[in-house]
Design a protein around this motif. Structure first.
Motif, mmCIF file in Angstrom:
data_model
loop_
_atom_site.group_PDB
_atom_site.id
_atom_site.type_symbol
_atom_site.label_atom_id
_atom_site.label_comp_id
_atom_site.label_asym_id
_atom_site.label_seq_id
_atom_site.Cartn_x
_atom_site.Cartn_y
_atom_site.Cartn_z
ATOM 1 N N SER A 1 0.826 -1.208 0.000
ATOM 2 C CA SER A 1 0.000 0.000 0.000
ATOM 3 C C SER A 1 0.862 1.260 0.000
ATOM 4 O O SER A 1 2.042 1.224 0.339
ATOM 5 N N ASP A 2 0.235 2.369 -0.365
ATOM 6 C CA ASP A 2 0.897 3.674 -0.324
ATOM 7 C C ASP A 2 1.425 3.958 1.088
ATOM 8 O O ASP A 2 2.545 4.430 1.257
ATOM 9 N N THR A 3 0.604 3.659 2.078
ATOM 10 C CA THR A 3 0.975 3.935 3.467
ATOM 11 C C THR A 3 2.161 3.089 3.912
ATOM 12 O O THR A 3 3.069 3.594 4.582
ATOM 13 N N GLU A 4 2.186 1.817 3.529
ATOM 14 C CA GLU A 4 3.329 0.960 3.883
ATOM 15 C C GLU A 4 4.613 1.506 3.277
ATOM 16 O O GLU A 4 5.638 1.594 3.951
ATOM 17 N N THR B 1 2.039 9.636 5.229
ATOM 18 C CA THR B 1 2.726 8.492 4.616
ATOM 19 C C THR B 1 2.034 8.012 3.351
ATOM 20 O O THR B 1 2.694 7.578 2.411
ATOM 21 N N GLY B 2 0.713 8.099 3.301
ATOM 22 C CA GLY B 2 -0.002 7.665 2.102
ATOM 23 C C GLY B 2 0.349 8.511 0.892
ATOM 24 O O GLY B 2 0.602 7.989 -0.195
ATOM 25 N N LYS B 3 0.406 9.817 1.056
ATOM 26 C CA LYS B 3 0.754 10.723 -0.051
ATOM 27 C C LYS B 3 2.220 10.544 -0.458
ATOM 28 O O LYS B 3 2.553 10.623 -1.647
ATOM 29 N N GLY C 1 3.907 7.739 -0.173
ATOM 30 C CA GLY C 1 3.904 6.483 -0.925
ATOM 31 C C GLY C 1 3.396 6.668 -2.336
ATOM 32 O O GLY C 1 3.950 6.105 -3.294
ATOM 33 N N GLN C 2 2.349 7.473 -2.517
ATOM 34 C CA GLN C 2 1.830 7.749 -3.858
ATOM 35 C C GLN C 2 2.892 8.413 -4.730
ATOM 36 O O GLN C 2 3.036 8.077 -5.914
ATOM 37 N N SER D 1 5.619 4.877 4.963
ATOM 38 C CA SER D 1 6.128 4.652 6.321
ATOM 39 C C SER D 1 7.561 4.131 6.306
ATOM 40 O O SER D 1 8.409 4.597 7.078
#
Length: 164
Positions: free
Chosen positions: A48-51, A142-144, A146-147, A54
């Motif tokens: 995932s983006d968040t993983e 973290t999601g952004k 990761g994106q 992070s």
């Protein structure tokens, strides 16, 4: 909160992302070139983006916390160590069969530059694809982050001799 400048690299190799922790070659003083010092972690390509965000933040947060195990001119030893982290048989094979991006955090601006890399396909030497660099505030989450990393991988290139 990230309180110092930081650098990291992320490689796509054998259907995994490998996040590499770095330190200055002139450890612990800082300044000058950086060296790969540890595997911060790896993730499957469908993470995932968040993983991803992070793990990237963790690598940046730990920048310059480990002394490089070899001198900069000991390239054979440095490459062998790196290959042991990612499970590659040798540097040449790894280099030709991976894509990668560079990550740079600037504590003054509090932005992360996510830099796609041309692996000798557009230019005869590895280089940043400058028009595709994305700057993102580390506060974006973290999601952004990761994106932005996944977007950079869409622009990074494989080596011309990559085996399919």
């Amino acid at each position: 909160m990230l309180d110092k400048d930081g650098f990291s690299e992320i490689y796509e190799y054998k259907n995994r992302y490998w996040v590499i922790q770095k330190s200055h070659q002139m450890w612990p003083k800082g300044g000058g070139p950086t060296e790969r010092v540890a595997l911060a972690g790896d993730l499957p390509c469908d993470c995932s983006d968040t993983e991803m965000g992070s793990l990237c933040i963790s690598a940046l947060d730990n920048f310059n916390s480990i002394k490089p195990p070899f001198s900069p001119w000991q390239t054979k030893e440095l490459r062998q160590l790196f290959c042991s982290w990612v499970g590659a048989k040798g540097w040449a094979s790894f280099y030709k069969n991976s894509r990668y991006i560079w990550i740079k955090y600037d504590k003054t601006t509090r932005y992360i530059n996510v830099i796609p890399v041309d692996n000798c396909r557009i230019s005869p030497v590895e280089s940043a694809i400058e028009e595709k660099i994305e700057s993102i505030s580390w506060e974006a989450g973290t999601g952004k982050i990761g994106q932005a990393i996944f977007a950079a991988f869409r622009h990074s290139t494989s080596h011309p001799e990559r085996k399919t």
